[in-house]
Design a protein around this motif. Sequence first.
Motif, PDB file in Angstrom:
ATOM      1  N   ALA A 294      18.260  64.162-126.474  1.00 21.84           N
ATOM      2  CA  ALA A 294      18.033  65.560-126.362  1.00 21.84           C
ATOM      3  C   ALA A 294      16.621  65.951-126.668  1.00 21.84           C
ATOM      4  O   ALA A 294      16.438  65.603-127.955  1.00 21.84           O
ATOM      5  N   GLY A 295      15.956  67.016-126.093  1.00 20.80           N
ATOM      6  CA  GLY A 295      14.589  67.202-126.597  1.00 20.80           C
ATOM      7  C   GLY A 295      14.645  67.648-127.765  1.00 20.80           C
ATOM      8  O   GLY A 295      13.619  67.324-128.649  1.00 20.80           O
ATOM      9  N   GLY A 296      15.407  68.619-128.207  1.00 17.68           N
ATOM     10  CA  GLY A 296      15.718  68.993-129.752  1.00 17.68           C
ATOM     11  C   GLY A 296      15.998  68.076-130.677  1.00 17.68           C
ATOM     12  O   GLY A 296      15.524  68.465-132.115  1.00 17.68           O
ATOM     13  N   LEU A 297      16.253  66.911-130.409  1.00 18.79           N
ATOM     14  CA  LEU A 297      16.821  65.686-131.345  1.00 18.79           C
ATOM     15  C   LEU A 297      15.535  64.944-131.487  1.00 18.79           C
ATOM     16  O   LEU A 297      15.667  64.097-132.413  1.00 18.79           O
ATOM     17  N   ILE A 298      14.294  65.009-130.527  1.00 19.10           N
ATOM     18  CA  ILE A 298      13.330  63.949-130.811  1.00 19.10           C
ATOM     19  C   ILE A 298      12.509  64.242-132.180  1.00 19.10           C
ATOM     20  O   ILE A 298      12.157  62.959-132.653  1.00 19.10           O
ATOM     21  N   PRO A 299      12.222  65.326-132.564  1.00 22.07           N
ATOM     22  CA  PRO A 299      11.543  65.385-133.650  1.00 22.07           C
ATOM     23  C   PRO A 299      12.424  64.741-134.959  1.00 22.07           C
ATOM     24  O   PRO A 299      11.765  64.224-135.692  1.00 22.07           O
ATOM     25  N   ALA A 300      13.519  65.218-134.937  1.00 24.48           N
ATOM     26  CA  ALA A 300      14.277  64.562-136.095  1.00 24.48           C
ATOM     27  C   ALA A 300      14.467  63.045-136.070  1.00 24.48           C
ATOM     28  O   ALA A 300      14.635  62.355-136.952  1.00 24.48           O
ATOM     29  N   LYS A 301      14.502  62.520-134.823  1.00 19.56           N
ATOM     30  CA  LYS A 301      14.788  61.141-134.992  1.00 19.56           C
ATOM     31  C   LYS A 301      13.586  60.430-135.391  1.00 19.56           C
ATOM     32  O   LYS A 301      13.393  59.360-135.644  1.00 19.56           O
ATOM     33  N   ALA A 302      12.512  61.229-134.736  1.00 20.24           N
ATOM     34  CA  ALA A 302      11.013  60.585-134.997  1.00 20.24           C
ATOM     35  C   ALA A 302      10.925  60.493-136.619  1.00 20.24           C
ATOM     36  O   ALA A 302      10.382  59.670-137.361  1.00 20.24           O
ATOM     37  N   ASN A 303      11.393  61.570-137.346  1.00 18.75           N
ATOM     38  CA  ASN A 303      11.263  61.718-138.834  1.00 18.75           C
ATOM     39  C   ASN A 303      12.063  60.764-139.448  1.00 18.75           C
ATOM     40  O   ASN A 303      11.572  60.328-140.668  1.00 18.75           O
ATOM     41  N   ARG A 304      13.338  60.381-138.923  1.00 14.54           N
ATOM     42  CA  ARG A 304      13.922  59.081-139.723  1.00 14.54           C
ATOM     43  C   ARG A 304      13.374  57.821-139.161  1.00 14.54           C
ATOM     44  O   ARG A 304      14.043  56.880-139.741  1.00 14.54           O
TER      45      ARG A 304
END
Length: 630
Positions: A294-304
């Motif tokens: 989901a688009g909103g999760l991409i930054p968080a997944k990248a951060n991890r």
Amino acid sequence: MRPILPALFALCLCAAPASALTMQETPSLAPLVAEGALPPVTERAPEEPLVVDLAARGRTIGAHGGQIRTLIGRARDVRYAVVYGYARLVGYDEDFRLAADLLKAVEVEEGRVFTLRLRKGHKWSDGSPFTAEDFRYWWQDVANHPELSPAGPPELFLVNGVEPVFEVLDETTVRYTWQAPNPRFLPALAAARPPFIYRPSAFMKAYHARYADPAALEEAVDDAGVRNWAQLHNRLDNLYDFDNPDLPTLQPWVNVTPKNNSRYVLERNPYYHRFDPEGRQLPYVDTIEMTVAAGGLIPAKANRGEVDLQARGLAFGDAPVLKKGEKGGGYVTRLWTNGAASDVALYPNQTVNDPVWRALMRDVRFRRALSLSINRIAINKSLYFGMAKPSAVAALPASPFYDEEHAMAYAKLNRDEARALLDEVGLDKVDSEGWRLLPDGRRAEIVVETAGERQEEMDALELVQEMWKEVGLKMIFRPLDRDILRNKAFAGESMMPVWFGWDNGVPTPDAVPSALAPVDQTNFAWPAWGQHYQTKGAAGEKPATPEAQALLALFERWSIASSESEKAAIWEEMLEIHAEQIMAIGLVSGAPQPIVISKRLRNFPENGIYAWEPAAHIGAYRIDELYFAE
């Protein structure tokens, strides 16, 4: 970009005979070669492969192996592998100059005769030959077949309404000859989404009524559950969508996963045409894993640390969090420059159905008033920490057409002038709450619609909403699904869509000025006018304002121009019209675009222009040259 002159003009890149290289077998392919399932690299390579000069571009020779993990927002976005892989007949380099890529060379005479020379021995990913027959098949059996292409060849191939003469000169040479210059041809071949004027004919003929066994073809149609062979052919025959694992490709990686999956695996193309100077076949990296998130999760997944290379789905607002997560996530955050002509642009739809709003949208005084009511300095400080540039929609400083006056035309806050212009256009009456009224008595409520995919876009609209309130204009904005937004705009139901500015904010004389003229319905400034042009008058409506008509005439002049000076003069005139007419309302430009890259990946540029055109996002920066360091 090199000019196309009336004399002979050629595009070529360094190529060396395969015998001049000591080719090294790719470790991951060596077992297949040993067991006879794959020919050795010396037999897979073209006779004259493209040998890349890494040192000249400040890059280092790498090693094979590894997997790049990246995220996509939906299953259909597997097609971005074609954008990022960026294997094109001719392509842009990092300085946005054209050079031959899949082709060995291109020769252009008088801007109208294009001779395309292929690399001898070049093969598709399934090992079948890539030859002139693949071009002939597409031109004669697809583009000019009434059942596969009822509308005929793409509009790109029509100059003054006339198709070119197509010739096969020999097994590796084809020629297109127009009666007049066609300066759009080569840039189109280098586009992020090119026209693909060739097809893997050996594969596709099994699905073409002219070549296939009738009984076998009928069975294939029944098995696919489609109406006829043409529908089946068109379903299978899409080199851009990249969702048919059986369809051969020329890209650096091959999709091996069926469509509509949540995870796609792309494996190296064993017949790829590019090599490093030490004889290693590119790409260096063995596989790419594209996972739907989901688009909103991409930054968080990248951060991890769940990605090795990520640009899509990240926005400038994510940069602070991404920077904080670098140490634990094993990545670095590069801040490239967004190459769109504006990071956020509002498009007054001049072909909206409502007649009262249509008249307003077509009145330049109204568009100027909207622009003059916006405090771009405040938006830049609030949302971009002052790192972008307050600007109208205009060419960026990296373009030879950059003009400071164009960039600031009607882009400085002036509420008094805005109020006076609104009074002039007939919005001089207000209701009991102080909101301006339309000439028919309705409240002047501007409905702004956005795809809602970027937080900074939503935040910017909140600020613009308050700024327009200061001059008595009520703005209502709402997010829609991207496809719904486009369909509403195409149907004339969207009053003011929001998007980026022109995709190509760094135009050169040879860039096609399609974003500046009413020739494409996807331009939210005039969808119906663009539809009229694209359908040759079958749908939509003719441009109705003198300025739009002038832009269309200039586009058509550019489309048959043969010299760089003529094309440059046309670009400058079109840019001047846009600066004066405010066809779209830009807020800021040059906003930083964060790109997350694994600390172990090498050869990825520190700086770059992130744009759909001409950079194909990161495609022109050649990710087939990236490699993992130990």
